[in-house]
Design a protein around this motif. Structure first.
Motif, PDB file in Angstrom:
ATOM      1  N   LYS A  96     -46.378  17.718  40.080  1.00  0.00           N
ATOM      2  CA  LYS A  96     -47.361  17.370  41.100  1.00  0.00           C
ATOM      3  C   LYS A  96     -47.905  18.592  41.813  1.00  0.00           C
ATOM      4  CE  LYS A  96     -45.314  12.840  42.233  1.00  0.00           C
ATOM      5  NZ  LYS A  96     -44.774  12.002  43.332  1.00  0.00           N
ATOM      6  N   ARG A  97     -49.102  18.425  42.345  1.00  0.00           N
ATOM      7  CA  ARG A  97     -49.662  19.366  43.296  1.00  0.00           C
ATOM      8  C   ARG A  97     -49.872  18.558  44.586  1.00  0.00           C
ATOM      9  NH1 ARG A  97     -54.023  20.927  40.790  1.00  0.00           N
ATOM     10  NH2 ARG A  97     -52.987  22.680  39.734  1.00  0.00           N
ATOM     11  N   GLY A  98     -48.977  18.802  45.528  1.00  0.00           N
ATOM     12  CA  GLY A  98     -48.958  17.940  46.714  1.00  0.00           C
ATOM     13  C   GLY A  98     -48.420  16.583  46.314  1.00  0.00           C
ATOM     14  N   ARG A  99     -49.191  15.531  46.530  1.00  0.00           N
ATOM     15  CA  ARG A  99     -48.767  14.187  46.154  1.00  0.00           C
ATOM     16  C   ARG A  99     -49.475  13.694  44.894  1.00  0.00           C
ATOM     17  NH1 ARG A  99     -49.142  10.391  51.376  1.00  0.00           N
ATOM     18  NH2 ARG A  99     -48.153   8.987  49.867  1.00  0.00           N
ATOM     19  N   THR A 100     -50.263  14.577  44.285  1.00  0.00           N
ATOM     20  CA  THR A 100     -51.054  14.193  43.121  1.00  0.00           C
ATOM     21  C   THR A 100     -50.393  14.681  41.833  1.00  0.00           C
ATOM     22  OG1 THR A 100     -53.089  14.327  44.418  1.00  0.00           O
ATOM     23  CG2 THR A 100     -53.308  14.331  42.005  1.00  0.00           C
ATOM     24  N   VAL A 101     -50.196  13.788  40.899  1.00  0.00           N
ATOM     25  CA  VAL A 101     -49.647  14.153  39.584  1.00  0.00           C
ATOM     26  C   VAL A 101     -50.713  14.898  38.794  1.00  0.00           C
ATOM     27  CG1 VAL A 101     -48.718  13.297  37.404  1.00  0.00           C
ATOM     28  CG2 VAL A 101     -48.073  12.193  39.559  1.00  0.00           C
ATOM     29  N   THR A 102     -50.362  16.075  38.323  1.00  0.00           N
ATOM     30  CA  THR A 102     -51.335  16.907  37.597  1.00  0.00           C
ATOM     31  C   THR A 102     -50.973  17.127  36.129  1.00  0.00           C
ATOM     32  OG1 THR A 102     -50.148  18.908  38.282  1.00  0.00           O
ATOM     33  CG2 THR A 102     -51.986  18.149  39.685  1.00  0.00           C
ATOM     34  N   ASP A 103     -49.678  17.088  35.804  1.00  0.00           N
ATOM     35  CA  ASP A 103     -49.238  17.390  34.441  1.00  0.00           C
ATOM     36  C   ASP A 103     -48.123  16.438  34.025  1.00  0.00           C
ATOM     37  OD1 ASP A 103     -50.619  20.202  33.992  1.00  0.00           O
ATOM     38  OD2 ASP A 103     -49.678  20.252  35.977  1.00  0.00           O
ATOM     39  N   ILE A 104     -47.944  16.322  32.721  1.00  0.00           N
ATOM     40  CA  ILE A 104     -46.880  15.486  32.175  1.00  0.00           C
ATOM     41  C   ILE A 104     -46.306  16.152  30.935  1.00  0.00           C
ATOM     42  CG2 ILE A 104     -48.451  14.121  30.706  1.00  0.00           C
ATOM     43  CD1 ILE A 104     -46.643  11.681  31.357  1.00  0.00           C
ATOM     44  N   ARG A 105     -45.022  15.983  30.761  1.00  0.00           N
ATOM     45  CA  ARG A 105     -44.389  16.427  29.520  1.00  0.00           C
ATOM     46  C   ARG A 105     -43.374  15.376  29.104  1.00  0.00           C
ATOM     47  NH1 ARG A 105     -40.147  21.359  31.027  1.00  0.00           N
ATOM     48  NH2 ARG A 105     -38.738  20.141  32.368  1.00  0.00           N
ATOM     49  N   PHE A 106     -42.900  15.482  27.850  1.00  0.00           N
ATOM     50  CA  PHE A 106     -41.943  14.518  27.329  1.00  0.00           C
ATOM     51  C   PHE A 106     -40.740  15.265  26.753  1.00  0.00           C
ATOM     52  CE2 PHE A 106     -45.969  12.398  27.414  1.00  0.00           C
ATOM     53  CZ  PHE A 106     -45.656  11.115  27.841  1.00  0.00           C
TER      54      PHE A 106
END
Length: 395
Positions: free
Chosen positions: A221-231
């Protein structure tokens, strides 16, 4: 997208370690239907062994439909699927062997035609070069592919499976992830809450339930916003059997390792073991190895030895009259001819179809002796009579 089919133990040029980089990032537009994704995998499997050696490939439409689980004579649907592959873009951004950055883009298929029941197709030269490299694509086991019912789940599996050795897909921006899933043009999925509920959770659940890997999503996250994902990726011990060829376990045969050691491809090694039986391959391999330095190309020599002895029967043929072969012997010879007339992809499909009918001792005998199986002789003849109605006329 894909990997043959991934093969754990590649030899020769396929084992090169010169590319010192993370697993290559090649992304395929996710706007593919489940049928199109399965179709692209089968086409690659059919062409894989000859990529770089020939530019155009063929597969009969009946076999193609069978291997993607589409048992229909609706050629319009097949045409639509092929059209989708020709209109879909593959994009890569990676380091080459010398560490230089390379970006490229290509359609998945440069062309495809259907004529007289045969599908003819080709890849662009640039994409064919990437497809050849097992670091770029892991070949997908078709036995696993057929279990998927969701295109998003299969897309997630394809894009995670090639990272199974590293244990993680690495971080993807949500923009990249949405593109991989084919929802990047939908404003609805720009909200992570919707993306997670409708795409990520269902796809993860199906991958973990259906395939030979288990994936666990993590977000940044950046702050409260999800920006990236990985598995995070690990092998699924519950379904590890799916890594074997429909359960036959040919890669566990001792002769398989010996074949790989002299440069025989994974696919050809399994084909020979399946068609000729383990004992026959061991016998021919021992003969070739016994020639020592006389044989400059043991792989080619072994291929010739098996081909010349193709159709040798595992049991002594009966003799009728003055040396006339028995009906059983003639049938076995005819089965050998029928199998030899099929392409490698057709042979894979034929064996899957036939093995689905078997159980217990019959299945074990077929796994050992292939189409020459003594226990399955009557069933084998019945199968080929269904596939080729006049197969045994005059025999």
């Amino acid at each position: 997208m894909i990997e043959d089919i991934p093969r754990e133990r590649l030899t020769g040029s396929l084992r090169r370690d010169a590319v010192k980089k993370h697993v290559a990032a090649i992304h395929v537009s996710g706007r593919l239907s489940l049928l199109q994704r399965k179709l692209s995998n089968v086409l690659l499997l059919n062409a894989y062994d000859m990529l770089g050696e020939q530019a155009v490939f063929q597969i009969d439409a009946k076999t193609l439909s069978l291997m993607v689980g589409y048992n229909s004579n609706d050629t319009e649907t097949l045409k639509t699927a092929l059209r989708g592959l020709a209109e879909t873009i593959a994009e890569w951004d990676m380091l080459d062997e010398k560490g230089r950055q390379e970006w490229g883009v290509s359609s998945l298929l440069s062309f495809a035609t259907l004529k007289e029941g045969v599908c003819t197709y080709a890849y662009s030269p640039a994409l064919a070069e990437k497809l050849r490299d097992p670091k770029v694509f892991a070949l997908i086991n078709l036995n696993i592919q057929r279990r998927f019912t969701s295109g998003h789940a299969l897309a997630l599996y394809e894009n995670c499976y090639r990272f199974v050795r590293t244990g993680s897909s690495g971080w993807w921006s949500l923009e990249t992830f949405r593109r991989l899933m084919g929802v990047n043009d939908s404003a609805y999925y720009e909200t992570f809450k919707h993306l997670n509920a409708k795409i990520i959770k269902p796809a993860v659940a199906e991958v973990n339930r259906t395939s030979n890997i288990i994936v666990t999503p993590e977000t940044r996250k950046r702050g409260r916003t999800v920006t990236d994902i990985r598995f995070l990726i690990e092998k699924n011990p519950q379904l590890a059997i799916l890594d074997l060829d429909d359960g036959t376990g040919m890669r566990n045969a001792p002769v398989y390792e010996r074949l790989r050691a002299i440069g025989i491809s994974d696919r050809l090694a399994r084909q020979w073991i399946g068609e000729h039986g383990e004992n026959a391959v061991v016998e021919k391999l021992a003969y070739v190895e016994g020639q020592g330095g006389v044989v400059r190309h043991p792989a080619r020599y072994l291929a010739a030895a098996l081909r010349d002895d193709y159709g040798a029967e595992p049991v002594r043929p009966d003799v009728v009259g003055a040396g006339e072969p028995s009906t059983r012997s003639r049938r076995l010879r005819r089965v050998s001819e029928l199998v030899a007339s099929r392409t490698p992809t057709q042979r894979d499909a034929d064996k899957r179809l036939f093995m689905a009918r078997l159980s217990g001792g019959d299945r074990a005998d077929f796994e050992r002796h292939g189409w020459m199986s003594p226990l399955c002789h009557e069933s084998i003849c019945a199968f080929w009579s269904e596939l080729v109605p006049d197969a045994f006329d005059g025999v």
